[in-house]
Design a protein around this motif. Structure first.
Motif, short mmCIF file in Angstrom:
data_model
loop_
_atom_site.label_atom_id
_atom_site.label_comp_id
_atom_site.label_asym_id
_atom_site.label_seq_id
_atom_site.Cartn_x
_atom_site.Cartn_y
_atom_site.Cartn_z
N GLY A 75 -20.25 -13.30 14.49
CA GLY A 75 -20.00 -13.92 15.98
C GLY A 75 -18.29 -14.24 16.10
O GLY A 75 -17.65 -14.07 14.99
N LYS A 77 -15.65 -17.21 18.28
CA LYS A 77 -15.71 -18.23 19.17
C LYS A 77 -14.50 -18.08 19.72
O LYS A 77 -13.41 -18.03 18.98
CB LYS A 77 -15.71 -19.39 18.47
CG LYS A 77 -15.53 -20.56 19.32
CD LYS A 77 -15.83 -21.93 18.91
CE LYS A 77 -15.27 -22.88 19.62
NZ LYS A 77 -15.46 -24.54 18.88
N VAL A 97 -18.63 -18.45 23.05
CA VAL A 97 -19.26 -18.03 21.96
C VAL A 97 -19.99 -16.40 21.91
O VAL A 97 -20.61 -16.43 22.94
CB VAL A 97 -20.26 -18.81 21.03
CG1 VAL A 97 -20.77 -18.13 19.70
CG2 VAL A 97 -19.54 -20.35 20.62
N LEU A 99 -22.23 -13.80 20.15
CA LEU A 99 -23.03 -13.40 18.65
C LEU A 99 -23.32 -11.65 18.76
O LEU A 99 -23.72 -11.20 19.86
CB LEU A 99 -24.27 -14.17 18.82
CG LEU A 99 -24.26 -15.71 18.77
CD1 LEU A 99 -25.71 -16.25 18.86
CD2 LEU A 99 -23.30 -15.96 17.50
N ILE A 311 -20.92 -20.63 15.03
CA ILE A 311 -21.72 -19.50 14.85
C ILE A 311 -23.18 -19.76 14.63
O ILE A 311 -24.20 -19.23 15.09
CB ILE A 311 -21.07 -18.29 13.98
CG1 ILE A 311 -19.82 -17.83 14.52
CG2 ILE A 311 -21.94 -17.08 14.20
CD1 ILE A 311 -19.56 -17.62 16.15
#
Length: 339
Positions: A75, A77, A97, A99, A311
């Motif tokens: 992931g 951010k 965020v 993913l 994450i």
């Protein structure tokens, strides 16, 4: 392939359990443990400041991480802050965020990360306090009544339950008072009170946690007890000599902090501060190093934030939200034209 991406708003994440501090603390500590066990890959964050690093008015920060636990995820951010936001209907920090599936790298979710940041920042402080606060700690002072001030009450209240009183200080005393009223002046059985005089509150405290936007130190060394714990969650608040004048120095990431904080970078370059001088939170979580070993120790903790924690929390919330049928889905394409 036409895989779907789940878009989760802040409201969805709250329904999925974002404000459950006990759960967030559990995920945070487990993530630090995985980091210590080598199950996490995380390069140091990259920060872009506007107009420059010394005089920034806004910045964007890249925080990628891979977690290779039983449910591997990769992931990213995007952490951003702007001094122009407060008073204009926007949070000071605005985070997102992303993913992805680590096998094919296709994004599986895009989540608001703003409240996640507040929860995980305070959770990291809570983990520090869990391992470093004196067993006999009765009074704590939290400095800063912003978004993270709220989550810090929750985190410290969960991890240092023996406290009898928790002061909250802010330059805006009404802001601190209003926040305390949100908790009905108590968290668990800990009394919450406004600190009208920061010096007096710090001098009374066994634990001090700062969560401000300060750009220079404002807590004086002579206010500090010789056997207390100080936790700094931003770049400045305590005087810089505490990096060396302590019995135990705790950081979330020595590499990251020594890259981004001038005072730490200078000590590192001069050979006056090395990784051997630091206990990282991952060391506490794995048991590789002890936290407080004596009631007489002065302990100083400082953190910068770890993308892997964002994450891990986001992945937990994604799974919960998906099971609850929350969020909206979208696709990057109907059919990829080139592959």
């Amino acid at each position: 392939m036409k895989p779907e991406i789940l878009m989760l708003q802040q409201e969805d994440l709250i329904k999925a359990g974002l404000l459950d501090m006990k759960k967030i603390l559990e995920v945070t500590e487990h993530t630090f443990k995985m980091l210590g066990e080598g199950k996490v890959k995380q390069p140091s964050k990259i920060q872009l400041c506007i107009p420059d690093k010394e005089n920034w008015e806004s910045y964007g920060m890249s925080m990628p991480a891979y977690i290779g636990d039983d449910d591997p995820v990769i992931g990213f951010k995007w952490a951003a802050e702007s001094v122009h936001n407060p008073g204009n209907g926007l949070p000071y920090g605005i985070d997102v965020v992303l993913l992805s599936n680590p096998y094919n790298m296709f994004p599986k979710a895009v989540l608001d990360g703003t409240i996640t940041t507040a929860m995980r920042t305070s959770a990291a402080a809570g983990i520090c306090a869990k391992y470093t606060a004196k067993k006999g700690s009765e009074v704590a002072t939290l400095v800063g009544a912003g978004v993270i001030g709220r989550t810090m009450i929750m985190s410290i209240g969960e991890t240092v339950p023996q406290l009898k009183k928790m002061y909250l200080y802010d330059l805006d005393a009404k802001k601190a008072a209003d926040l305390i009223q949100e908790f009905d002046c108590k968290y668990n059985d800990i009394e919450l009170a406004v600190a009208e005089d920061l010096e007096a509150a710090v001098k009374e405290s066994d634990l001090v946690v700062t969560e401000t936007t300060a750009r220079k130190p404002f807590i004086k060394n002579e206010w500090l007890k010789k056997n207390m714990t100080c936790i700094q969650m931003e770049a400045c608040s305590f005087e810089e000599n505490l990096l060396q004048d302590n019995d135990l120095l705790v950081m979330d990431s020595y590499d990251q902090i020594s890259m981004h904080r001038k005072s730490v970078a200078e000590l590192k370059a001069a050979g006056k501060l090395t990784l051997d001088d630091v206990t990282q939170i991952q060391d506490l979580a794995t048991g590789a190093k002890p936290g407080r070993t004596s009631e007489e120790q002065f302990i100083y903790c400082t953190t910068m934030g770890m993308g892997c924690v964002d994450i891990a929390i986001a992945n937990m919330l994604y799974k919960s939200a998906k099971a609850m049928g929350l969020g909206k889905t979208f696709n990057l394409w109907d059919e990829p034209i080139w592959y």
